[in-house]
Design an enzyme around this catalytic site. Sequence first.
Site, PDB file in Angstrom:
ATOM      1  N   TYR A 146     -18.633  53.929  71.602  1.00 37.22           N
ATOM      2  CA  TYR A 146     -19.001  53.542  72.281  1.00 37.22           C
ATOM      3  C   TYR A 146     -18.349  53.673  73.659  1.00 37.22           C
ATOM      4  CZ  TYR A 146     -22.222  50.333  75.259  1.00 37.22           C
ATOM      5  OH  TYR A 146     -22.894  49.781  75.531  1.00 37.22           O
ATOM      6  N   ASP A 241     -11.334  57.021  77.414  1.00 38.47           N
ATOM      7  CA  ASP A 241     -11.891  55.785  77.727  1.00 38.47           C
ATOM      8  C   ASP A 241     -11.305  54.101  77.703  1.00 38.47           C
ATOM      9  OD1 ASP A 241     -13.893  53.346  77.778  1.00 38.47           O
ATOM     10  OD2 ASP A 241     -15.153  54.175  76.989  1.00 38.47           O
ATOM     11  N   LYS A 274     -13.522  46.372  82.271  1.00 40.47           N
ATOM     12  CA  LYS A 274     -13.305  44.962  81.226  1.00 40.47           C
ATOM     13  C   LYS A 274     -11.988  43.875  81.766  1.00 40.47           C
ATOM     14  CE  LYS A 274     -16.147  45.292  77.238  1.00 40.47           C
ATOM     15  NZ  LYS A 274     -16.010  46.612  76.327  1.00 40.47           N
TER      16      LYS A 274
END
Length: 434
Positions: A146, A241, A274
């Site tokens: 994702y 990512d 995050k």
Amino acid sequence: MTPSTDRNQQLFDRAKALIPGGVNSPVRAFRAVGGTPRFVQRAQGAYFWDANGQRHIDYIGSWGPMILGHGHPRVLEAVQRAAQDGFSFGAPTEREVELAEEIVRHLPSVEMVRLVSSGTEAAMSAIRLARGATNRSRIIKFEGCYHGHADALLVKAGSGLATFGHPTSAGVPPEVVQHTLVLEYNNVAQLEEAFTRHGKDLACLIIEPIAGNMNFVRASLPFMQRCRELCTQHGALLVFDEVMTGFRVALGSAQSVYARALPGFAPDITVLGKVIGGGMPLAAFGGSRALMENLAPLGPVYQAGTLSGNPIATACGLATLQEIARPGFFEALAQKTRMLVEGLTSAAAGAGLPFAGDCEGGMFGFFLLSRLPQNYAAVMKSDTAKFAKLFHGLLDRGVYIAPALYEAGFVSSAHSDEDIAETISIAREVFRAL
Ligand SMILES: *Cc1c(COP(=O)(O)O)cnc(C)c1O
């Protein structure tokens, strides 16, 4: 709990009347496991208290950012001080420079960064940068990874090898994903074939090096090595990512884990989010100076944001990164996480339950399978009904893990050995009941 006293249920009912599904991000709605989402009233350290006043040991930590636990005193102080000085200026501040310095200091592959407000925005911008810098359109992504919800990345695999994917969401026109090639994770043969067919048209390959969005699946070393070699050979950029793994699995992020085994290994672009925001809306993408200078205002690749580099978010992120950079931080965090995974593994073995777990730094995952899966299809063989029972067994007893079996878990430095031991003993009870 009766309906008239269940505050979580009352809030959920109110929310559902006004907010689609009652939530502002789908997985929070508990659709995969059923039941009522817990509305968080407040959180401190390793715990949060829901609207009924029940305490939960929190292994989600806002899906990763809360690596120091909730309300860490030095982070809280930094945020309060920053708030006094103003919420947002739309003009540069010293703290953005400090945060950029702190990020670059720990990631040798990153010479320059651009700060944005969400992982979605960072991944989307990284793809634009890769396309702009290479003058190519096609990209590779992997099934089960994702990268946020930008149109071009909401794609699932097509019907066969080297076919382009189908949108996974309504509202994404097929033309928008026609340049996105979706491959199976850890499948070297497919990767080779894709580069043979499309190598000269590929702008980049984007990958979660440890795929936390299919719970916890590591890219194997030979697979990662091939990703690097093929990108280099064909002039495509390797985009890591690390929105989830960045500053979570190690101070040097997942790329440092691969560089330990593959000397000289480095991605071309790194996407972060995050942890670098410490719980505030903050994300980033970065790479070499030459590559990053393609961005506006220096270069032709446009990218911008009203709240980018927000002064309160950067204060929060900076204080968080300074804490986790203290000597011994990651060793202690990794030790605690290992203790949890080993404890859960032996509890499952005691109950005769198929179970396979893994962890790196402060991130972990487990499957109700007899061995660790290597790709999305294998992850999806998990027993969802059994997982739902496990989830609710833990939740009822005050242990909060992700409400879906394709999500990773997170341990923070605020989790004490006692919290871990309590979790394992609760899990032992729940496993036996399965
Ligand atoms: C969370 C996540 C994103 C998206 O970040 P948001 O801040 O939710 O937009 C992208 N990539 C990975 C690997 C993630 O875990």
